[in-house]
Design an enzyme around this catalytic site. Structure first.
Site, short mmCIF file in Angstrom:
data_model
loop_
_atom_site.label_atom_id
_atom_site.label_comp_id
_atom_site.label_asym_id
_atom_site.label_seq_id
_atom_site.Cartn_x
_atom_site.Cartn_y
_atom_site.Cartn_z
N HIS A 97 -6.49 -49.88 15.45
CA HIS A 97 -7.88 -50.30 15.63
C HIS A 97 -8.00 -50.83 17.06
O HIS A 97 -7.20 -51.69 17.47
CB HIS A 97 -8.23 -51.44 14.66
CG HIS A 97 -8.49 -51.00 13.25
ND1 HIS A 97 -7.59 -50.28 12.52
CD2 HIS A 97 -9.57 -51.20 12.44
CE1 HIS A 97 -8.09 -50.05 11.31
NE2 HIS A 97 -9.29 -50.59 11.23
N HIS A 118 -10.15 -43.01 7.96
CA HIS A 118 -10.19 -44.46 8.20
C HIS A 118 -10.74 -45.16 6.97
O HIS A 118 -11.94 -45.33 6.82
CB HIS A 118 -11.05 -44.74 9.45
CG HIS A 118 -11.06 -46.17 9.89
ND1 HIS A 118 -11.34 -46.54 11.19
CD2 HIS A 118 -10.83 -47.33 9.22
CE1 HIS A 118 -11.29 -47.86 11.29
NE2 HIS A 118 -11.00 -48.37 10.10
N GLU A 143 -13.30 -51.98 18.67
CA GLU A 143 -14.29 -52.22 17.62
C GLU A 143 -15.13 -53.41 18.10
O GLU A 143 -16.30 -53.26 18.42
CB GLU A 143 -13.60 -52.51 16.28
CG GLU A 143 -14.56 -52.86 15.14
CD GLU A 143 -13.85 -53.30 13.85
OE1 GLU A 143 -12.65 -53.65 13.90
OE2 GLU A 143 -14.52 -53.31 12.80
N HIS A 196 -9.48 -48.40 4.35
CA HIS A 196 -8.53 -49.43 3.91
C HIS A 196 -8.62 -49.48 2.39
O HIS A 196 -9.69 -49.80 1.86
CB HIS A 196 -8.89 -50.79 4.51
CG HIS A 196 -8.93 -50.79 6.00
ND1 HIS A 196 -7.88 -51.22 6.78
CD2 HIS A 196 -9.90 -50.38 6.88
CE1 HIS A 196 -8.20 -51.09 8.06
NE2 HIS A 196 -9.43 -50.58 8.15
N ASP A 245 -14.22 -46.92 6.15
CA ASP A 245 -13.59 -48.20 6.47
C ASP A 245 -13.32 -49.04 5.22
O ASP A 245 -12.21 -49.00 4.68
CB ASP A 245 -14.43 -48.97 7.49
CG ASP A 245 -13.61 -49.93 8.35
OD1 ASP A 245 -12.38 -49.94 8.22
OD2 ASP A 245 -14.21 -50.66 9.17
N ASP A 246 -14.30 -49.82 4.79
CA ASP A 246 -14.16 -50.70 3.61
C ASP A 246 -15.41 -50.52 2.75
O ASP A 246 -16.29 -51.39 2.72
CB ASP A 246 -14.03 -52.16 4.05
CG ASP A 246 -12.84 -52.36 4.96
OD1 ASP A 246 -11.70 -52.36 4.46
OD2 ASP A 246 -13.05 -52.49 6.18
#
Ligand code: HPA
Ligand code: ZN
Length: 334
Positions: free
Chosen positions: A196, A16, A199, A18, A277-278
Site C-alpha cells: 500500500h 485488492h 493512499e 482484505h 478493499d474492505d
C-alpha cells in the site's frame, strides 16, 4: 444492454481485498455469539452507524476491533466462503486476497489456524464455484520490523499457499524503508511483493515501494497524480495500481466520487484496476465499485472492460491462466 447490466455481467478480477474487511456485521455478531466474545455494539444497525470514517486511522481502529471475533479455523473458513459467494454474484473469476497475520497472532491465534481456514475455503471456491485465487500476506506497518520478520518466518512452512507479501495499515509515519530488509528476505524466499502506498501518504512512498521493496504492484497509489514524472514512469512501466473507489471516498482520500482520478489515470495509459478493499466497511463489493465509477464519470463500456484487462495483466497467475481469463473476457466483450 444498459451500462448497469454490462457492469453486473462483466467478468472481473479482484487484486485488492482484505479478507478481514469482508466481515459483514451480521457475521460479526454470529461469530461473537459462537465464540462468546462481547462486542461494544448491541445491534448490526449500531455497527453500521459506527462506520463513519474521517481518515484511514479512524477506519483501522474499528476494523481491528471487528477482527477480534475471528478465533477458530472454521471462522476464517466461513469468512472466506462468504466472500467467495459474493464473488460469484459479481462475476469475479479470479481473486488475490490479503490477510493480516499479525492482527490474529498478536491476540494469540496461531498463524496456522488463520491460513488453513482461508486456504481451505479458497480450495472449495476453486472446486465448487470455479473461482481461482491467490493469498498475499500483509505486514502491519504500525508494528515493528522484528514482528514482521517473525511473521515471515511463520509463513515459510506455508509457502505453497502464499504467493506474496504486502504492506498495509497506517501509512503516515510508517514509510516503506522501515520494511526494506524484510522485503529483501521475502524476495530471497521466493515471495512476490506488493505494498500500500500513496493512499494517504506522499508520492515518496510510491517511489520507495518501487525502489526499496521492489514491488510488482502498488496498492492504491492514487496520489501518484501529485507528480507528473511519476505518472509517466508508471505508465511507461505498466506498473499496476490496485485502486479502490468506495474505500477512497469513505476514507476521504477524495471528497466525492466525481473527484476520483482513476479514469484519468487509465486514459494516461496506467495499468489501473478496480477493487473493493474492505467491502463490508466501505459499502460495496466489486460490482458496486464499478457502478460507483460509472455513475460519477463518463466512462465507456470498453474502458470498463479495460479495468478487467489490466487486472488480468497485473495478476500473479501463469501466462496460460491469463490467456484463459482474457478469452473469457473477449467472449463477453465480443
Ligand atoms: N489501507 C491500509 N491498510 C488497510 C486498508 C487500507 O485501505 N484496508 C485494510 N487495511
Ligand atoms: Zn487495502
Amino acid at each position: 444492454m444498459n451500462q448497469t447490466t454490462y457492469i453486473q455481467q462483466l467478468p472481473k478480477v479482484e487484486l485488492h481485498l482484505h479478507i478481514e474487511g469482508s466481515l459483514e456485521p451480521e457475521m460479526m455478531f454470529a461469530l461473537a455469539r459462537r465464540n462468546k466474545i462481547s462486542l461494544p455494539f448491541t445491534s448490526t444497525e449500531e455497527v453500521k452507524s459506527a462506520y463513519e470514517f474521517n481518515d484511514l486511522q479512524s477506519f483501522l481502529d474499528i476494523y481491528y476491533q471487528g477482527a477480534n471475533v475471528l478465533t477458530h479455523e472454521i471462522d476464517f473458513y466461513d469468512l472466506t466462503w462468504a466472500y467467495l459467494l459474493r464473488c460469484q454474484q459479481d462475476n469475479v473469476l479470479h481473486t488475490e486476497i490479503f490477510f493480516d497475520p499479525q492482527t490474529h497472532t498478536e491476540r494469540g491465534i496461531a498463524f496456522d489456524t488463520v491460513i488453513n481456514g482461508i486456504h481451505k475455503a479458497l480450495e472449495d471456491g476453486r472446486e465448487k464455484l470455479g473461482i481461482t485465487s491467490c493469498i498475499i500476506m500483509c505486514f502491519l506497518r504500525h508494528l515493528d520490523e522484528e514482528s514482521a520478520f517473525l511473521t515471515l518466518e511463520q509463513a515459510l512452512p506455508h509457502k505453497d499457499k502464499i504467493i506474496g507479501v504486502g504492506l498495509d495499515s497506517s501509512e503516515l509515519g510508517h514509510p516503506p524503508e522501515k520494511f526494506a530488509r524484510v522485503f529483501t528476505k521475502a524476495h530471497q524466499e521466493g515471495f512476490l511483493a506488493v505494498a500500500h502506498a500513496g493512499e494517504e501518504g506522499p508520492v515518496s512512498n510510491i517511489y520507495d515501494s518501487l525502489e526499496l521493496l521492489k514491488v510488482h504492484r502498488i496498492d492504491h497509489g492514487v496520489r501518484c497524480a501529485d507528480d507528473s514524472s511519476l505518472v509517466a514512469q508508471l505508465a511507461q512501466s505498466r506498473m499496476p495500481l490496485t485502486v479502490c473507489p468506495l474505500s477512497n471516498t469513505k476514507l476521504k482520500v477524495f471528497a466525492q466520487m466525481r473527484d476520483h482520478n482513476l479514469v484519468e489515470l487509465l486514459r494516461q495509459g496506467l495499468c489501473v484496476t478496480i477493487n473493493s478493499d474492505d467491502p463490508a466497511y466501505f459499502g460495496g463489493y466489486m460490482t458496486d465499485n464499478f457502478l460507483a465509477i460509472a455513475q460519477s464519470h463518463d466512462v465507456t463500456n470498453e474502458e470498463l472492460a479495460q479495468f478487467t484487462r489490466n487486472a488480468i495483466e497485473a495478476s500473479f497467475i501463469s501466462e496460460e491462466e491469463k490467456t484463459q481469463l482474457m478469452e473469457k473476457l473477449n467472449v463477453f466483450t465480443g
